[in-house]
Design a protein around this motif. Structure first.
Motif, PDB file in Angstrom:
ATOM      1  N   TRP A   1       1.519   8.605  -6.770  1.00 32.27           N
ATOM      2  CA  TRP A   1       1.931  10.013  -6.775  1.00 32.27           C
ATOM      3  C   TRP A   1       2.765  10.328  -8.007  1.00 32.27           C
ATOM      4  CZ3 TRP A   1       6.928  12.219  -6.035  1.00 32.27           C
ATOM      5  CH2 TRP A   1       6.915  13.609  -5.854  1.00 32.27           C
TER       6      TRP A   1
ATOM      7  N   VAL B   1      -4.254   3.681  -4.777  1.00 31.10           N
ATOM      8  CA  VAL B   1      -3.779   3.062  -3.536  1.00 31.10           C
ATOM      9  C   VAL B   1      -4.645   1.860  -3.168  1.00 31.10           C
ATOM     10  CG1 VAL B   1      -3.404   3.422  -1.075  1.00 31.10           C
ATOM     11  CG2 VAL B   1      -2.779   5.222  -2.703  1.00 31.10           C
ATOM     12  N   ILE B   2      -5.962   2.018  -3.254  1.00 32.33           N
ATOM     13  CA  ILE B   2      -6.868   0.906  -2.941  1.00 32.33           C
ATOM     14  C   ILE B   2      -6.631  -0.254  -3.898  1.00 32.33           C
ATOM     15  CG2 ILE B   2      -9.289   0.201  -2.848  1.00 32.33           C
ATOM     16  CD1 ILE B   2      -9.965   3.070  -2.021  1.00 32.33           C
TER      17      ILE B   2
ATOM     18  N   PHE C   1     -18.296   7.448  -3.379  1.00 35.38           N
ATOM     19  CA  PHE C   1     -16.933   7.567  -3.899  1.00 35.38           C
ATOM     20  C   PHE C   1     -16.830   6.930  -5.279  1.00 35.38           C
ATOM     21  CE2 PHE C   1     -12.670   5.873  -4.568  1.00 35.38           C
ATOM     22  CZ  PHE C   1     -11.896   7.004  -4.351  1.00 35.38           C
TER      23      PHE C   1
ATOM     24  N   THR D   1       0.830  -1.209   0.000  1.00 32.48           N
ATOM     25  CA  THR D   1       0.000   0.000   0.000  1.00 32.48           C
ATOM     26  C   THR D   1       0.863   1.258   0.000  1.00 32.48           C
ATOM     27  OG1 THR D   1      -1.709  -1.210   1.233  1.00 32.48           O
ATOM     28  CG2 THR D   1      -1.891   1.189   1.158  1.00 32.48           C
TER      29      THR D   1
ATOM     30  N   MET E   1       1.051   4.203  -2.791  1.00 35.41           N
ATOM     31  CA  MET E   1       0.992   5.652  -2.570  1.00 35.41           C
ATOM     32  C   MET E   1       2.078   6.367  -3.365  1.00 35.41           C
ATOM     33  SD  MET E   1       0.327   5.876   1.544  1.00 35.41           S
ATOM     34  CE  MET E   1      -1.184   5.252   2.290  1.00 35.41           C
TER      35      MET E   1
ATOM     36  N   ALA F   1      -6.964  13.663  -6.306  1.00 34.69           N
ATOM     37  CA  ALA F   1      -7.042  12.945  -5.032  1.00 34.69           C
ATOM     38  C   ALA F   1      -7.917  11.697  -5.160  1.00 34.69           C
ATOM     39  CB  ALA F   1      -7.592  13.871  -3.948  1.00 34.69           C
ATOM     40  N   ILE F   2      -9.008  11.796  -5.913  1.00 33.25           N
ATOM     41  CA  ILE F   2      -9.888  10.636  -6.114  1.00 33.25           C
ATOM     42  C   ILE F   2      -9.142   9.544  -6.866  1.00 33.25           C
ATOM     43  CG2 ILE F   2     -11.978   9.833  -7.294  1.00 33.25           C
ATOM     44  CD1 ILE F   2     -13.177  12.617  -6.744  1.00 33.25           C
TER      45      ILE F   2
ATOM     46  N   TRP G   1      -5.857   9.156  -7.066  1.00 29.37           N
ATOM     47  CA  TRP G   1      -4.753   8.655  -6.234  1.00 29.37           C
ATOM     48  C   TRP G   1      -5.273   7.680  -5.178  1.00 29.37           C
ATOM     49  CZ3 TRP G   1      -3.472   9.321  -0.970  1.00 29.37           C
ATOM     50  CH2 TRP G   1      -2.183   8.913  -0.625  1.00 29.37           C
ATOM     51  N   THR G   2      -6.385   8.013  -4.560  1.00 31.14           N
ATOM     52  CA  THR G   2      -6.977   7.107  -3.571  1.00 31.14           C
ATOM     53  C   THR G   2      -7.350   5.772  -4.211  1.00 31.14           C
ATOM     54  OG1 THR G   2      -7.876   9.005  -2.357  1.00 31.14           O
ATOM     55  CG2 THR G   2      -8.832   6.853  -1.887  1.00 31.14           C
ATOM     56  N   THR G   3      -7.905   5.829  -5.410  1.00 32.18           N
ATOM     57  CA  THR G   3      -8.258   4.600  -6.133  1.00 32.18           C
ATOM     58  C   THR G   3      -7.014   3.797  -6.464  1.00 32.18           C
ATOM     59  OG1 THR G   3     -10.140   5.760  -7.111  1.00 32.18           O
ATOM     60  CG2 THR G   3      -9.492   3.683  -8.121  1.00 32.18           C
TER      61      THR G   3
END
Length: 311
Positions: free
Chosen positions: A97, A207-208, A177, A89, A93, A200-201, A203-205
């Motif tokens: 990025w 990471v998940i 989301f 994880t 990240m 940000a959306i 990037w979060t995806t």
């Protein structure tokens, strides 16, 4: 009815080992691992519109972290598994990025470049990865005394983990989301104008998605009890991407159907046909021509036409 069908399918899959031999049980376990891996990529490529050719890096990072902690430090699975997911994880990240500094073809090339770095390090860091020899002598966990060295038990374990992952990803894409993620795929400028942070959306995806790929990596290394640098290579990412496209990008169960086809052709058809890659290409070509939205959408449309004709 739509909620009952997945439960019926899960129950039938749980009974599968009683109807088939050990070889096919092991093959089914490989299918489940491929399903989790392809579904994790589907979060990016299908729902986020971010096509990646470096997803195998996360599978490999998770598998290598677990294997290294077990063989070099002698740690148990209760520690190595969470640690592998945490490291994967964190790398997600970092890679997210870097990769999300571009979109489209640029994003694809950045993910490819990063995965090639991981692939190269897997070969070069001999003290960590044992190079081309790989890491062997690994064991499977025994959660609550459950002996996963038995093929049937490992199949049921992987089925349970796989079903949980699919359910979690389904809840994610059906949430608010998930709706915002689809919005960034279809209308990124409009989403920005509405006040959403598109980067940000995404990037979060990312990471998940890397986390679930890490889960697939753990299932992979436990199943094989061995890890080799080839697991981080581009063909592994390409097979997952092919599963997503063939089954239906942006659908919950499409990548699962695509993964079934890819794994069966890879492990079963290759025993009879030397050029199984050519057969895989022909199957993919057929799907693209006659079912451009994927197998799930194509079969659903065909079923509706049949029902409409009967009516």
């Amino acid at each position: 009815m739509a909620r009952v069908l997945p439960l019926i399918a899960l129950a039938l899959l749980a009974l599968l080992p009683f109807a088939i031999g050990e070889y096919f049980v092991n093959l089914a376990s490989q299918v489940i691992i491929a399903v989790v891996f392809a579904s994790s990529l589907n979060l990016l490529a299908g729902y986020g519109g971010l096509t990646s050719l470096g997803h195998a890096a996360f599978l490999g990072i998770s598998a290598y972290t677990s294997a290294w902690l077990a063989t070099k430090l002698g740690l148990g699975h209760a520690i190595t598994a969470p640690a592998a997911l945490l490291v994967t994880t964190l790398m997600g990240m970092l890679f997210g990025w870097i990769s999300l500094r571009a979109t489209g073809l640029g994003f694809l090339m950045l993910t490819l470049a990063l995965s090639q770095i991981v692939w190269g390090l897997a070969y070069r860091l001999v003290n960590v990865t044992n190079g081309d020899n790989g890491i062997s002598g690994l064991t499977r966990p025994h959660p609550f005394g459950w002996n996963l060295d038995l093929s049937n038990n490992y199949y049921w374990f992987s089925l349970l983990v796989g079903a949980l992952c699919i359910w979690l990803m389904k809840r994610l894409v059906e949430s608010a989301f998930g709706a915002s993620l689809r919005g960034t795929r279809d209308q990124p400028r409009r989403m920005e104008a509405l006040g959403y942070h598109v980067w940000a959306i995404r990037w979060t995806t990312f990471v998940i998605s890397s986390f679930f790929a890490g889960v697939a990596g753990l299932l992979y290394v436990w199943f094989n009890k061995y890890i080799h640098p080839s697991v981080t290579a581009v063909p592994v990412s390409a097979e997952a991407l092919l599963s997503v496209i063939a089954g239906g990008a942006g659908t919950v169960y499409g990548p699962a159907l695509g993964a079934v086809i890819v794994v069966i052709l890879k492990n079963y058809a290759s025993a009879f046909i030397e050029r199984w890659n050519m057969m895989l290409g022909l199957v993919f070509l057929f799907i693209v021509i006659f079912m451009p939205a994927g197998l799930v959408a194509g079969l659903t449309s065909a079923w509706r036409r049949v029902r409409g004709g009967r009516a």
